[in-house]
Design a protein around this motif. Structure first.
Motif, PDB file in Angstrom:
ATOM      1  N   ALA A  28       0.824  -1.212   0.000  1.00 32.29           N
ATOM      2  CA  ALA A  28       0.000   0.000   0.000  1.00 32.29           C
ATOM      3  C   ALA A  28       0.857   1.261   0.000  1.00 32.29           C
ATOM      4  O   ALA A  28       0.466   2.294  -0.563  1.00 32.29           O
ATOM      5  N   ALA A  29       2.040   1.194   0.620  1.00 31.68           N
ATOM      6  CA  ALA A  29       2.922   2.364   0.700  1.00 31.68           C
ATOM      7  C   ALA A  29       3.767   2.549  -0.561  1.00 31.68           C
ATOM      8  O   ALA A  29       4.359   3.611  -0.767  1.00 31.68           O
ATOM      9  N   SER A  30       3.827   1.527  -1.415  1.00 32.13           N
ATOM     10  CA  SER A  30       4.665   1.603  -2.620  1.00 32.13           C
ATOM     11  C   SER A  30       3.901   2.280  -3.753  1.00 32.13           C
ATOM     12  O   SER A  30       2.729   2.625  -3.613  1.00 32.13           O
ATOM     13  N   GLY A  31       4.574   2.490  -4.868  1.00 28.52           N
ATOM     14  CA  GLY A  31       3.891   3.086  -6.014  1.00 28.52           C
ATOM     15  C   GLY A  31       4.770   3.153  -7.240  1.00 28.52           C
ATOM     16  O   GLY A  31       5.989   3.309  -7.140  1.00 28.52           O
ATOM     17  N   PHE A  32       4.153   2.984  -8.394  1.00 33.87           N
ATOM     18  CA  PHE A  32       4.817   3.226  -9.668  1.00 33.87           C
ATOM     19  C   PHE A  32       4.274   4.540 -10.215  1.00 33.87           C
ATOM     20  O   PHE A  32       3.074   4.805 -10.128  1.00 33.87           O
ATOM     21  N   GLY A  33       5.124   5.348 -10.785  1.00 36.59           N
ATOM     22  CA  GLY A  33       4.649   6.630 -11.298  1.00 36.59           C
ATOM     23  C   GLY A  33       5.357   7.067 -12.564  1.00 36.59           C
ATOM     24  O   GLY A  33       6.558   6.857 -12.715  1.00 36.59           O
ATOM     25  N   ARG A  34       4.596   7.659 -13.466  1.00 37.21           N
ATOM     26  CA  ARG A  34       5.166   8.263 -14.667  1.00 37.21           C
ATOM     27  C   ARG A  34       4.287   9.436 -15.065  1.00 37.21           C
ATOM     28  O   ARG A  34       3.063   9.325 -15.062  1.00 37.21           O
ATOM     29  N   ARG A  35       4.901  10.568 -15.389  1.00 34.67           N
ATOM     30  CA  ARG A  35       4.166  11.738 -15.846  1.00 34.67           C
ATOM     31  C   ARG A  35       4.821  12.264 -17.116  1.00 34.67           C
ATOM     32  O   ARG A  35       6.052  12.258 -17.237  1.00 34.67           O
ATOM     33  N   PHE A  94      13.982   8.332  -9.590  1.00 37.00           N
ATOM     34  CA  PHE A  94      13.507   9.651 -10.031  1.00 37.00           C
ATOM     35  C   PHE A  94      14.367  10.116 -11.195  1.00 37.00           C
ATOM     36  O   PHE A  94      15.583  10.198 -11.079  1.00 37.00           O
ATOM     37  N   ASP A  95      13.723  10.378 -12.317  1.00 35.60           N
ATOM     38  CA  ASP A  95      14.429  10.848 -13.512  1.00 35.60           C
ATOM     39  C   ASP A  95      13.671  12.011 -14.122  1.00 35.60           C
ATOM     40  O   ASP A  95      12.436  12.040 -14.083  1.00 35.60           O
ATOM     41  N   VAL A  96      14.393  12.956 -14.663  1.00 29.46           N
ATOM     42  CA  VAL A  96      13.794  14.032 -15.455  1.00 29.46           C
ATOM     43  C   VAL A  96      14.418  13.938 -16.843  1.00 29.46           C
ATOM     44  O   VAL A  96      15.613  14.192 -17.010  1.00 29.46           O
ATOM     45  N   LEU A  97      13.626  13.552 -17.832  1.00 31.72           N
ATOM     46  CA  LEU A  97      14.142  13.243 -19.168  1.00 31.72           C
ATOM     47  C   LEU A  97      13.463  14.120 -20.213  1.00 31.72           C
ATOM     48  O   LEU A  97      12.352  13.824 -20.667  1.00 31.72           O
TER      49      LEU A  97
END
Length: 203
Positions: free
Chosen positions: A134-141, A190-193
């Motif tokens: 529940a505390a984990s997460g995958f994210g992409r924006r 964490f990446d900023v591409l």
């Protein structure tokens, strides 16, 4: 106007990059990060190496400020090594060709490690305690931003990570002093591409 940065990750210099770009040193650093403080003997058993080899590579990592002796652990001459608190960054492209080649090697390994960690959690999540899932997460924006907004976003996220890294570092110190705390090893990617800033290669 971009606000000043408050995070403090150390930038590796050219000599540190060259030293770190070694498969066994990368693996030793990865193990210390994942498992916490360990000895040359303990690492040698995991890696299938002799203690002399792991001792040498530990000293090299320490020489460039990547790891340090975990005070308060071990008996007699036994040394436990740990990751130096504060983290690090690879910085910009180095000035000389050898260091630039080392940076390419390290970035390729970073991509490999992230892929392996994502795949590991995808499999492990089916067996993990419910509260950790529940505390984990995958994210992409995918956003449309200016150069300045992109830099500001990066710095703000890094400031948040720095705050939690400081909490983690304090707990590492307590663990090194012999306190056992029920904590999990949490990895944040964490990446900023700015992919849209690069023209597509002609087909």
């Amino acid at each position: 106007m971009t606000k000043s940065k408050s995070f403090s990750a150390r930038t590796l210099d050219a000599n540190a990059l060259k030293s770190f770009a070694h498969p066994l040193r990368l693996r030793i650093y990865e193990l210390l990060d994942q498992r916490g403080p360990s000895t040359a003997t303990g690492l040698a058993a995991i890696l299938g190496q002799n203690t002399g080899a792991t001792s040498y590579h530990l000293r090299e990592l320490a020489r460039h400020g990547m790891i340090e002796i975990a005070e308060g652990m071990g008996r007699g001459k036994e040394k436990y090594w740990r990751i130096v608190p504060g983290g690090f960054t690879y910085g910009d492209t180095p000035p000389d060709a050898e260091a630039a080649s080392a940076l390419e090697f390290l970035l390729d390994d970073l991509v490999r490690q992230r892929g392996a960690e994502l795949a590991k959690w995808r499999e492990a999540a089916t067996r993990a305690p419910a509260e950790w899932v529940a505390a984990s997460g995958f994210g992409r924006r995918s956003l449309r931003l200016t150069t300045q907004e992109t830099a500001e976003l990066r710095d703000e996220v890094l400031e948040v990570l720095e705050r939690y890294r400081s909490i983690s570092d304090r707990r590492d110190g307590e663990a090194a002093a012999g306190h056992e705390l029920p904590m999990g090893h949490v990895v944040i990617h964490f990446d900023v591409l700015p992919l849209g800033a690069v023209p597509d290669e002609p087909s």
